[in-house]
Design a protein around this motif. Structure first.
Motif, PDB file in Angstrom:
ATOM      1  N   MET A  77      11.664 -25.978 -25.290  1.00  0.00           N
ATOM      2  CA  MET A  77      11.179 -25.419 -24.055  1.00  0.00           C
ATOM      3  C   MET A  77      10.938 -26.524 -23.023  1.00  0.00           C
ATOM      4  N   GLY A  78      10.425 -27.656 -23.441  1.00  0.00           N
ATOM      5  CA  GLY A  78      10.130 -28.743 -22.506  1.00  0.00           C
ATOM      6  C   GLY A  78      11.366 -29.271 -21.806  1.00  0.00           C
ATOM      7  N   TRP A  79      12.469 -29.402 -22.563  1.00  0.00           N
ATOM      8  CA  TRP A  79      13.705 -29.877 -21.954  1.00  0.00           C
ATOM      9  C   TRP A  79      14.292 -28.846 -21.011  1.00  0.00           C
ATOM     10  N   GLY A  80      14.090 -27.581 -21.329  1.00  0.00           N
ATOM     11  CA  GLY A  80      14.576 -26.526 -20.440  1.00  0.00           C
ATOM     12  C   GLY A  80      13.855 -26.541 -19.104  1.00  0.00           C
ATOM     13  N   VAL A  81      12.545 -26.740 -19.145  1.00  0.00           N
ATOM     14  CA  VAL A  81      11.759 -26.807 -17.909  1.00  0.00           C
ATOM     15  C   VAL A  81      12.169 -28.039 -17.107  1.00  0.00           C
ATOM     16  N   THR A  82      12.290 -29.179 -17.785  1.00  0.00           N
ATOM     17  CA  THR A  82      12.676 -30.414 -17.098  1.00  0.00           C
ATOM     18  C   THR A  82      14.071 -30.289 -16.479  1.00  0.00           C
ATOM     19  N   GLY A  83      14.999 -29.733 -17.236  1.00  0.00           N
ATOM     20  CA  GLY A  83      16.355 -29.557 -16.721  1.00  0.00           C
ATOM     21  C   GLY A  83      16.410 -28.617 -15.538  1.00  0.00           C
ATOM     22  N   THR A  84      15.612 -27.551 -15.591  1.00  0.00           N
ATOM     23  CA  THR A  84      15.577 -26.600 -14.473  1.00  0.00           C
ATOM     24  C   THR A  84      15.026 -27.262 -13.219  1.00  0.00           C
ATOM     25  N   LEU A  85      13.954 -28.041 -13.360  1.00  0.00           N
ATOM     26  CA  LEU A  85      13.375 -28.712 -12.190  1.00  0.00           C
ATOM     27  C   LEU A  85      14.332 -29.755 -11.610  1.00  0.00           C
ATOM     28  N   LEU A  86      14.950 -30.538 -12.480  1.00  0.00           N
ATOM     29  CA  LEU A  86      15.881 -31.559 -11.982  1.00  0.00           C
ATOM     30  C   LEU A  86      17.133 -30.951 -11.366  1.00  0.00           C
ATOM     31  N   SER A  87      17.648 -29.905 -11.986  1.00  0.00           N
ATOM     32  CA  SER A  87      18.851 -29.293 -11.424  1.00  0.00           C
ATOM     33  C   SER A  87      18.552 -28.584 -10.104  1.00  0.00           C
ATOM     34  N   GLY A  88      17.372 -28.007  -9.975  1.00  0.00           N
ATOM     35  CA  GLY A  88      17.003 -27.392  -8.698  1.00  0.00           C
ATOM     36  C   GLY A  88      16.956 -28.414  -7.583  1.00  0.00           C
ATOM     37  N   TRP A 103      19.908 -28.093  -4.601  1.00  0.00           N
ATOM     38  CA  TRP A 103      19.455 -27.819  -3.232  1.00  0.00           C
ATOM     39  C   TRP A 103      19.410 -29.090  -2.392  1.00  0.00           C
ATOM     40  N   GLY A 104      19.044 -30.219  -3.018  1.00  0.00           N
ATOM     41  CA  GLY A 104      19.097 -31.490  -2.294  1.00  0.00           C
ATOM     42  C   GLY A 104      20.522 -31.860  -1.930  1.00  0.00           C
ATOM     43  N   GLY A 105      21.468 -31.600  -2.847  1.00  0.00           N
ATOM     44  CA  GLY A 105      22.872 -31.861  -2.543  1.00  0.00           C
ATOM     45  C   GLY A 105      23.391 -30.975  -1.433  1.00  0.00           C
ATOM     46  N   ALA A 106      22.978 -29.714  -1.445  1.00  0.00           N
ATOM     47  CA  ALA A 106      23.387 -28.816  -0.364  1.00  0.00           C
ATOM     48  C   ALA A 106      22.805 -29.294   0.970  1.00  0.00           C
ATOM     49  N   GLY A 107      21.559 -29.745   0.948  1.00  0.00           N
ATOM     50  CA  GLY A 107      20.957 -30.284   2.167  1.00  0.00           C
ATOM     51  C   GLY A 107      21.655 -31.536   2.643  1.00  0.00           C
ATOM     52  N   TRP A 108      22.060 -32.390   1.706  1.00  0.00           N
ATOM     53  CA  TRP A 108      22.784 -33.605   2.070  1.00  0.00           C
ATOM     54  C   TRP A 108      24.128 -33.264   2.709  1.00  0.00           C
ATOM     55  N   PHE A 119      18.251 -32.749   4.003  1.00  0.00           N
ATOM     56  CA  PHE A 119      18.161 -33.310   2.653  1.00  0.00           C
ATOM     57  C   PHE A 119      16.743 -33.192   2.089  1.00  0.00           C
ATOM     58  N   PRO A 120      15.686 -33.654   2.791  1.00  0.00           N
ATOM     59  CA  PRO A 120      14.331 -33.480   2.241  1.00  0.00           C
ATOM     60  C   PRO A 120      13.916 -32.011   2.144  1.00  0.00           C
ATOM     61  N   VAL A 121      14.340 -31.197   3.108  1.00  0.00           N
ATOM     62  CA  VAL A 121      14.033 -29.766   3.052  1.00  0.00           C
ATOM     63  C   VAL A 121      14.714 -29.139   1.836  1.00  0.00           C
ATOM     64  N   GLY A 122      15.936 -29.555   1.541  1.00  0.00           N
ATOM     65  CA  GLY A 122      16.647 -29.044   0.381  1.00  0.00           C
ATOM     66  C   GLY A 122      15.969 -29.419  -0.928  1.00  0.00           C
TER      67      GLY A 122
END
Length: 77
Positions: free
Chosen positions: A1-12, A16-21, A33-36
């Motif tokens: 479960m811990g890796w799933g939460v970490t992966g979800t936060l990092l991928s989000g 979204w940061g990549g889309a903002g970039w 970029f910061p808003v994303g």
């Protein structure tokens, strides 16, 4: 479960940061970029809560075991 939460936060943050970039590169700005990244963290936290749930109901109850009985209207028992 811990890796799933970490992966979800990092991928989000990454998605979204990549889309903002990309929008920043397209419009020649520096604001998306910061808003994303912030939007990505917010959406990821929402997804984690929906997927893994909030705190357990047993853990949310106060210690001591028994709760007080529900209140009734005056005159009823």
């Amino acid at each position: 479960m811990g890796w799933g939460v970490t992966g979800t936060l990092l991928s989000g943050m990454a998605v979204w940061g990549g889309a903002g970039w990309l929008v920043d590169q397209w419009l020649d700005t520096r604001v998306f970029f910061p808003v994303g990244i912030i939007l990505g963290v917010a959406v990821a936290i929402y997804v984690v809560i929906k997927r893994y749930g909030g705190p357990d109901q047993a853990a949310a109850q106060p210690p001591g075991g028994r709760q007080s009985p529900p209140r009734t209207q005056k005159g009823q028992r």
